[in-house]
Design a protein around this motif. Structure first.
Motif, PDB file in Angstrom:
ATOM      1  N   SER A  50     -23.520  10.154 -42.150  1.00  0.00           N
ATOM      2  CA  SER A  50     -24.774  10.461 -41.598  1.00  0.00           C
ATOM      3  C   SER A  50     -25.922  10.634 -42.964  1.00  0.00           C
ATOM      4  O   SER A  50     -27.003   9.915 -42.834  1.00  0.00           O
ATOM      5  CB  SER A  50     -24.999  11.547 -40.687  1.00  0.00           C
ATOM      6  OG  SER A  50     -24.164  11.173 -39.346  1.00  0.00           O
ATOM      7  N   ASP A  62     -28.599   7.797 -43.957  1.00  0.00           N
ATOM      8  CA  ASP A  62     -29.919   7.905 -43.886  1.00  0.00           C
ATOM      9  C   ASP A  62     -30.695   7.603 -45.370  1.00  0.00           C
ATOM     10  O   ASP A  62     -31.848   7.406 -45.242  1.00  0.00           O
ATOM     11  CB  ASP A  62     -30.276   9.274 -43.384  1.00  0.00           C
ATOM     12  CG  ASP A  62     -29.977   9.588 -42.012  1.00  0.00           C
ATOM     13  OD1 ASP A  62     -29.959   8.464 -41.227  1.00  0.00           O
ATOM     14  OD2 ASP A  62     -29.665  10.731 -41.472  1.00  0.00           O
ATOM     15  N   LYS A 121     -25.984   1.512 -43.789  1.00  0.00           N
ATOM     16  CA  LYS A 121     -26.389   1.327 -42.672  1.00  0.00           C
ATOM     17  C   LYS A 121     -26.234  -0.046 -42.043  1.00  0.00           C
ATOM     18  O   LYS A 121     -25.361  -0.188 -41.021  1.00  0.00           O
ATOM     19  CB  LYS A 121     -27.850   2.055 -41.957  1.00  0.00           C
ATOM     20  CG  LYS A 121     -28.204   1.885 -40.412  1.00  0.00           C
ATOM     21  CD  LYS A 121     -29.635   2.671 -40.238  1.00  0.00           C
ATOM     22  CE  LYS A 121     -29.493   3.845 -40.631  1.00  0.00           C
ATOM     23  NZ  LYS A 121     -30.851   4.623 -40.024  1.00  0.00           N
ATOM     24  N   GLN A 167     -26.524   3.721 -35.122  1.00  0.00           N
ATOM     25  CA  GLN A 167     -27.927   4.453 -35.037  1.00  0.00           C
ATOM     26  C   GLN A 167     -27.743   5.854 -34.589  1.00  0.00           C
ATOM     27  O   GLN A 167     -28.823   6.014 -33.961  1.00  0.00           O
ATOM     28  CB  GLN A 167     -29.107   3.464 -35.130  1.00  0.00           C
ATOM     29  CG  GLN A 167     -29.296   2.396 -35.829  1.00  0.00           C
ATOM     30  CD  GLN A 167     -30.504   1.476 -35.533  1.00  0.00           C
ATOM     31  OE1 GLN A 167     -31.207   1.770 -34.700  1.00  0.00           O
ATOM     32  NE2 GLN A 167     -30.796   0.579 -36.062  1.00  0.00           N
ATOM     33  N   SER A 169     -27.935   9.569 -34.332  1.00  0.00           N
ATOM     34  CA  SER A 169     -28.335  10.711 -35.300  1.00  0.00           C
ATOM     35  C   SER A 169     -27.220  11.550 -35.601  1.00  0.00           C
ATOM     36  O   SER A 169     -26.291  11.590 -34.970  1.00  0.00           O
ATOM     37  CB  SER A 169     -29.571  11.192 -34.538  1.00  0.00           C
ATOM     38  OG  SER A 169     -29.193  11.863 -33.471  1.00  0.00           O
TER      39      SER A 169
END
Length: 343
Positions: A65, A69, A75, A282, A284
């Motif tokens: 993650s 980010d 991503k 996507q 979180s």
């Protein structure tokens, strides 16, 4: 002989013989049952065993993650793993189901074999009380001692670190020849017990007109055992031998380790790809960690349960079952002594 089971749950457990109270507690109302199981979650032996794996998966999810980010290019690439993960889910569930079912079959087969042992020893003792003890009490009581020890002897073979030497010394303390023969036997003690019982039956059940002592020396008269009863005794001895053979086969023949290794490797790949796929969707960080940890808890937990029950001898209540066999033998001898004379 009091070596504890390898895995003992704080909640309801398979590692002991159940009573009516255990069944009532196990079959409580669903809401109460769920609340009890959730409240004892932190004491779960399965959860404790897989906690390190879940922690690694959670840490890996955090790393993925954070990387996605800070580096958008990761991503974009992680979106391609979403479809791959979808194709992996069904084969993994199939692998886990087949392996767990096979482990459960091994446990149930072993439990049935111990039930057969209890039934066989009880039946043989009843025949000995009816046909041998009235004519040859010393020989009948010797057979009773061997039958009472049979469960403990099998438990000592199947569970590591068990030592049945003290039990032998207690049961045969006034029979030094029998004690030394059993302690120094070149075969495993359950097999030696069957051999000795078969020999004693051949000595006292031949009906050759001779009475013999425990070492086979001739003595007074002997009417012998009826052929049908002697045949039934031999069939019961075969049932005991079959139980010993089943338990030995389960002990030395695990589920093929290749299957276990393949399942572990596929699960590892799945746990590695899951956080990447979640990042591609996507999700979180916090929901991704919870999702990955929960998925690993389910899948790795099923695999851990299958591994635990693959060796059923660490879980079965063999102490209670061995004690039950011994008590059954003792009770039949006492009942035979207190039985009123025939009219």
């Amino acid at each position: 002989l009091t070596t504890p089971c390898w895995t003992i749950s704080r909640d309801s457990t398979y590692t002991k013989a159940w009573s009516f109270d255990d069944w009532e507690s196990h079959q409580r109302q669903s809401l109460i049952r769920y609340a009890s199981h959730v409240s004892s979650w932190i004491f779960s032996t399965t959860a404790q065993n897989i906690l390190p794996t879940i922690s690694v998966v959670a840490l890996w999810t955090i790393i993925v993650s954070v990387v996605t980010d800070h580096y958008p290019i990761f991503k974009t690439g992680s979106t391609k793993f979403t479809v791959t993960l979808t194709f992996l889910t069904s084969p993994i569930l199939l692998l886990l189901t087949l392996r767990t079912n096979r482990s459960l079959d091994r446990m149930l087969e072993t439990r049935r074999s111990w039930g057969a042992l209890s039934r066989a020893t009880r039946s043989l003792m009843g025949l000995i009380c009816a046909y041998i003890i009235p004519c040859h009490p010393q020989a009948g009581l010797l057979m009773a001692r061997y039958l009472a020890f049979s469960g403990w002897a099998l438990k000592g073979v199947l569970r590591r670190h068990d030592d049945d030497t003290d039990m032998i010394a207690a049961l045969f303390h006034n029979m030094p020849l029998e004690r030394d023969w059993l302690l120094n036997s070149s075969t495993k003690r359950p097999t030696a017990i069957v051999m000795r019982l078969r020999y004693l039956l051949s000595v006292y059940g031949t009906g050759d007109g001779k009475n013999r002592d425990l070492n086979g020396r001739s003595g007074g008269s002997n009417g012998g055992i009826p052929p049908t009863a002697l045949l039934r005794m031999e069939q019961v001895l075969y049932d005991i031998e079959q139980t010993i053979g089943i338990c030995n086969r389960v002990l030395i023949s695990p589920i093929p380790p290749t299957y276990t290794r393949h399942t572990s490797r596929v699960l590892t790949l799945y746990m590695l790809l899951l956080p990447i796929a979640l990042a591609g969707m996507q999700v979180s960080m916090c929901p991704a960690v919870i999702t990955a940890a929960f998925a690993s808890y389910i899948l790795v937990g099923i695999d851990e349960i299958g591994l635990e029950i693959e060796n059923p001898f660490n879980l079965l209540p063999m102490y209670s079952m061995s004690k039950g066999i011994q008590n059954e033998i003792e009770n039949q001898v006492v009942m035979m002594d207190r039985m009123p004379p025939s009219p």
